[in-house]
Design a protein around this motif. Sequence first.
Motif, mmCIF file in Angstrom:
data_model
loop_
_atom_site.group_PDB
_atom_site.id
_atom_site.type_symbol
_atom_site.label_atom_id
_atom_site.label_comp_id
_atom_site.label_asym_id
_atom_site.label_seq_id
_atom_site.Cartn_x
_atom_site.Cartn_y
_atom_site.Cartn_z
ATOM 1 N N GLU A 1 -8.434 -14.632 10.039
ATOM 2 C CA GLU A 1 -8.853 -13.095 10.807
ATOM 3 C C GLU A 1 -8.760 -11.751 9.700
ATOM 4 N N PRO A 2 -9.615 -10.955 9.522
ATOM 5 C CA PRO A 2 -10.195 -9.839 8.711
ATOM 6 C C PRO A 2 -8.314 -8.431 9.071
ATOM 7 N N ASP B 1 -14.320 -2.768 6.292
ATOM 8 C CA ASP B 1 -14.994 -3.315 7.603
ATOM 9 C C ASP B 1 -16.166 -4.031 7.014
ATOM 10 N N LEU C 1 -16.346 -7.376 6.134
ATOM 11 C CA LEU C 1 -16.223 -8.155 6.778
ATOM 12 C C LEU C 1 -16.745 -10.127 5.476
ATOM 13 N N GLU C 2 -18.119 -9.740 4.487
ATOM 14 C CA GLU C 2 -17.652 -10.109 3.262
ATOM 15 C C GLU C 2 -16.557 -10.034 1.964
ATOM 16 N N CYS D 1 -13.936 -7.713 2.598
ATOM 17 C CA CYS D 1 -11.645 -7.474 3.163
ATOM 18 C C CYS D 1 -10.976 -9.153 2.537
ATOM 19 N N TRP E 1 -8.892 -11.943 4.156
ATOM 20 C CA TRP E 1 -8.307 -12.588 5.118
ATOM 21 C C TRP E 1 -7.539 -13.185 5.894
#
Length: 83
Positions: free
Chosen positions: A28-29, A60, A62-63, A65, A67
């Motif tokens: 999950e991020p 914000d 997703l590439e 951030c 995880w």
Amino acid sequence: MLKPGDPVWVKVRDYGFVGVAAVTGTPEPARDVKVRNEAGGLLPVLDAVKPGSFHSQFIDDLEKCEWFVPVDWLETKPQSEAV
């Protein structure tokens, strides 16, 4: 790319391996991860750490951030006993 059941080894640079765990859920991020506080309540992980940690500027994206993945720790060792 991690999935439930995958092993994860934790290594401290210049010392060796200090833990092994099994993945128990899906990644999950960081923006979606909650941790328990001392009172037993849940709060966003980014509110529980030092400001600016975990590349919070990319919350914000997703590439870029961070995880998180839940694990079940199978064995841990202090750094002084690293393998």
